[in-house]
Design a protein around this motif. Structure first.
Motif, mmCIF file in Angstrom:
data_model
loop_
_atom_site.group_PDB
_atom_site.id
_atom_site.type_symbol
_atom_site.label_atom_id
_atom_site.label_comp_id
_atom_site.label_asym_id
_atom_site.label_seq_id
_atom_site.Cartn_x
_atom_site.Cartn_y
_atom_site.Cartn_z
ATOM 1 N N LEU A 1 37.573 56.853 54.035
ATOM 2 C CA LEU A 1 37.091 55.829 53.104
ATOM 3 C C LEU A 1 36.338 54.718 53.826
ATOM 4 C CD1 LEU A 1 40.014 55.382 50.551
ATOM 5 C CD2 LEU A 1 37.806 56.490 50.180
ATOM 6 N N LEU A 2 36.804 54.352 55.017
ATOM 7 C CA LEU A 2 36.104 53.314 55.768
ATOM 8 C C LEU A 2 34.726 53.791 56.213
ATOM 9 C CD1 LEU A 2 38.912 51.641 57.893
ATOM 10 C CD2 LEU A 2 37.595 50.639 56.034
ATOM 11 N N LEU A 3 34.600 55.068 56.532
ATOM 12 C CA LEU A 3 33.277 55.603 56.848
ATOM 13 C C LEU A 3 32.359 55.511 55.632
ATOM 14 C CD1 LEU A 3 34.024 58.768 59.024
ATOM 15 C CD2 LEU A 3 33.025 56.613 59.764
ATOM 16 N N VAL A 4 32.924 55.731 54.451
ATOM 17 C CA VAL A 4 32.131 55.622 53.226
ATOM 18 C C VAL A 4 31.669 54.179 53.026
ATOM 19 C CG1 VAL A 4 32.184 55.821 50.709
ATOM 20 C CG2 VAL A 4 33.247 57.585 52.118
ATOM 21 N N THR A 5 32.570 53.212 53.198
ATOM 22 C CA THR A 5 32.181 51.812 53.004
ATOM 23 C C THR A 5 31.138 51.389 54.037
ATOM 24 O OG1 THR A 5 33.949 50.901 54.417
ATOM 25 C CG2 THR A 5 34.457 51.253 52.085
#
Length: 273
Positions: free
Chosen positions: A245-249
């Protein structure tokens, strides 16, 4: 001859004692590595909760927690060499001690809240606000909770299970499964029931995903992009749902404090070990 035998025995005993001491120190060092990996995972959860809060979440508290995690990380996990002083007498600016033995005793945050009773052991993990992240961290297949107390997943490090956002919306029903469906934490933009999908085949090379765009007026619209390079994930990668999810953000140039934790973006599912 007797003197030679005594000397040989003395050397053997000394060598055994040294090897035992080194093994003991080695296991202690592994405990610290495990605890630091746990701290990094917690930092991901805290950062995501701060970026995607539920309606009742205290953002000031979440930001303070980010600072407290960063303090512990800087003091204990970032140094290349763990000295005797660091191991047993690391203190925060307010005088509170992290631990009297990082290898084998409890760790604490700067507000004196317990982080864990002992590194590398099956123990309850606490956030700086006193809430529980996990009841049995070393077991695996255990429930994980967000800093706001809401359930993140019932089965950490388990394949094909559901994960939830801090507000209770679904992230995916298929963690640890390349090609599964992942969702953004907001309703579908076409007005239909459900959440906007990130992708129906998430992590698979050359499959498409929904990329969010904003026009000059700030209105949101989507486009379809290809999954390539850093967005290609295998099943093991996709067990680390917060990391993904942090890669997505970060696709949207969002800054997050979890970047400062080393090793950055490593898959937490290999730790604790």
């Amino acid at each position: 001859m007797k003197a030679i035998k005594i000397l040989s025995m003395t050397i053997l005993i000394s060598a055994f004692a040294l090897s035992t001491q080194n093994a003991h120190a080695g296991s202690g060092s592994a405990n610290v590595s495990s605890a630091c990996a746990t701290l990094e995972f917690m930092a991901k959860l805290v950062t995501l909760n701060a970026m995607l809060p539920a309606n009742y979440d205290d953002l000031t508290e979440l930001r303070e927690m980010e600072v407290q995690l960063a303090e512990l990380n800087t003091m204990v996990c970032q140094p290349v060499i763990l000295t005797a002083t660091t191991r047993g007498n690391s203190r925060y600016d307010n005088g509170a001690r992290v631990s009297n033995d990082l290898y084998y005793n409890s760790w604490h945050f700067s507000n004196r809240q317990l982080f864990m009773a002992q590194a590398g052991e099956d123990t309850t993990i606490y956030y700086p606000n006193g809430r529980i992240m996990a009841f049995h961290w070393m077991h695996g297949d255990q429930a994980i909770f967000w800093p706001n107390g809401n359930l993140a997943t019932n089965y950490f490090r388990a394949y094909d299970v559901a994960w939830y956002y801090p507000d209770g919306n679904i992230i995916t029903y298929e963690a640890g499964y390349s090609g599964g469906r992942w969702f953004y934490p907001f309703p579908r933009l076409d007005g239909r029931i459900g959440q906007e999908a990130i992708a129906s085949n998430w992590g698979v090379e050359d499959e498409s995903f929904t990329f969010l765009n904003f026009n000059s007026n700030g209105a949101l619209y989507t486009s379809r992009e290809r999954i390539r390079r850093k967005l290609i994930f295998d099943d093991f990668d996709l067990l680390d749902v917060p990391g993904i999810l942090l890669l997505v953000t970060r696709l949207y140039q969002n800054t997050d404090s979890a970047k400062q934790f080393a090793p950055a973006d490593i898959n937490i599912t290999g730790a604790p070990f």
